[in-house]
Enzyme design. Structure first.
Site, PDB file in Angstrom:
ATOM      1  N   CYS A  22      83.315  33.652 -20.665  1.00  0.00           N
ATOM      2  CA  CYS A  22      83.217  34.148 -20.298  1.00  0.00           C
ATOM      3  C   CYS A  22      84.823  35.464 -20.244  1.00  0.00           C
ATOM      4  O   CYS A  22      84.951  35.588 -21.224  1.00  0.00           O
ATOM      5  CB  CYS A  22      83.045  33.855 -18.546  1.00  0.00           C
ATOM      6  SG  CYS A  22      81.825  35.517 -18.029  1.00  0.00           S
TER       7      CYS A  22
ATOM      8  N   HIS B 102      78.977  29.474 -18.417  1.00  0.00           N
ATOM      9  CA  HIS B 102      79.689  29.011 -17.854  1.00  0.00           C
ATOM     10  C   HIS B 102      79.198  27.697 -17.669  1.00  0.00           C
ATOM     11  O   HIS B 102      78.270  26.741 -16.913  1.00  0.00           O
ATOM     12  CB  HIS B 102      80.134  28.886 -16.486  1.00  0.00           C
ATOM     13  CG  HIS B 102      81.069  30.498 -16.511  1.00  0.00           C
ATOM     14  ND1 HIS B 102      81.993  30.329 -16.436  1.00  0.00           N
ATOM     15  CD2 HIS B 102      80.282  31.613 -16.255  1.00  0.00           C
ATOM     16  CE1 HIS B 102      82.649  31.778 -16.523  1.00  0.00           C
ATOM     17  NE2 HIS B 102      81.060  32.732 -15.896  1.00  0.00           N
TER      18      HIS B 102
ATOM     19  N   GLU C  46      81.027  24.601 -17.752  1.00  0.00           N
ATOM     20  CA  GLU C  46      82.180  23.914 -16.418  1.00  0.00           C
ATOM     21  C   GLU C  46      81.383  23.958 -14.770  1.00  0.00           C
ATOM     22  O   GLU C  46      81.888  23.198 -14.123  1.00  0.00           O
ATOM     23  CB  GLU C  46      82.877  24.659 -15.930  1.00  0.00           C
ATOM     24  CG  GLU C  46      83.553  25.872 -15.370  1.00  0.00           C
ATOM     25  CD  GLU C  46      83.535  27.435 -16.818  1.00  0.00           C
ATOM     26  OE1 GLU C  46      82.220  27.499 -17.547  1.00  0.00           O
ATOM     27  OE2 GLU C  46      83.632  28.314 -16.689  1.00  0.00           O
TER      28      GLU C  46
HETATM   29  N1  LIG Z   1      82.983  35.097 -15.113  1.00  0.00           N
HETATM   30  C1  LIG Z   1      83.414  35.886 -15.516  1.00  0.00           C
HETATM   31  O1  LIG Z   1      84.232  35.308 -16.379  1.00  0.00           O
HETATM   32  C2  LIG Z   1      83.698  37.138 -15.469  1.00  0.00           C
HETATM   33  C3  LIG Z   1      84.401  38.200 -16.569  1.00  0.00           C
HETATM   34  C4  LIG Z   1      84.267  39.601 -16.691  1.00  0.00           C
HETATM   35  N2  LIG Z   1      85.272  39.495 -15.742  1.00  0.00           N
HETATM   36  C5  LIG Z   1      82.894  40.208 -16.739  1.00  0.00           C
HETATM   37  O2  LIG Z   1      82.524  40.441 -15.108  1.00  0.00           O
HETATM   38  O3  LIG Z   1      82.250  41.071 -17.495  1.00  0.00           O
END
Ligand SMILES: NC(=O)CC[C@H](N)C(=O)O
Length: 223
Positions: free
Chosen positions: A86, A196, A198
């Site tokens: 992400c 994600h 994780e």
């Molecule tokens: N969950 C995250 O890693 C968010 C990634 C980034 N800040 C976004 O919102 O695009």
């Protein structure tokens, strides 16, 4: 397998990914502060999810210039593995370690939901516990996940088979070109992905589909 998780101001999935690594490999990763310039002796470096530097300028753009990043690039150049999840994926594209860019979601909204991912490659350390074509569940939580690459770059990464995950079953949450959810570099030792894994490693999270990614890293050998 020894790993390090880089912590930036605004990282918020650093401990989640540390838990996933511990559950899957039995070994706690080392946390490394972004302002450090050296990495400990590790096989894997993780750039975790979050909102580094408040997503100011562009998501990942400031973190890509953090003091630790030359050491991350050198780790990869020496044969090491790098996983960006992400915000970590955004940092990898912003630093040029992966091609393309993560633009604002096509719907201009933050999306937080489960999507389906198809496993496009199983010959990477990150995906070897899955079956090719297998469809898994995975949560997403981002506002800048709309993967874009110019036509020439897209042809190259598709031709090289660098697409590792695609959004499946019509669940593309952000408008990513070719439903791209995660890509590897040409060596296969860098993986960047918006979802994600994780956060889907235990039954109380609604399933364990993400655990296989970390399990695949358990006996990582230097390339
Ligand atoms: N969950 C995250 O890693 C968010 C990634 C980034 N800040 C976004 O919102 O695009």
């Amino acid at each position: 397998m020894k790993s390090a998780v880089i912590v930036f101001p605004g990282s918020n999935r650093d401990r989640d990914v540390a838990t996933a690594l511990k559950v899957a490999t039995g070994i706690d990763p080392v946390f490394v502060w972004h302002a450090d310039t050296d990495l400990p002796d590790v096989d894997l470096v993780v750039l975790p999810g979050g909102f580094s530097y408040g997503d100011y300028l562009r998501s990942g753009a400031i973190a890509a210039r953090a003091a630790i990043m030359p050491a991350v690039a050198a780790h990869h150049a020496r044969g090491g593995y790098v996983l960006g999840i992400c915000n970590g994926f955004q940092i990898l594209t912003e630093s040029g370690l992966l091609p393309g860019a993560l633009m604002r979601n096509a719907g201009l909204r933050f999306v937080c939901r489960k999507v389906k991912l198809s496993i496009e490659r199983t010959d990477t350390a990150f995906t070897r516990t899955y079956r090719k074509g297998q469809v898994i569940s995975c949560p997403v939580a981002h506002h800048d996940g709309n993967y874009f690459a110019d036509p020439e770059t897209l042809d190259r990464i598709e031709g090289n088979g660098q697409v590792v995950f695609r959004y499946a079953e019509g669940t593309n949450p952000n408008g990513s070109v070719n439903d791209i959810a995660g890509i590897a570099d040409e060596t296969g030792r860098i993986l960047g992905m918006m979802p994600h894994p994780e956060n889907l490693i235990a039954d109380h999270q609604g399933g364990r589909d993400g655990l296989g990614l970390f399990a695949g890293l358990a006996d990582l050998q230097p390339a």
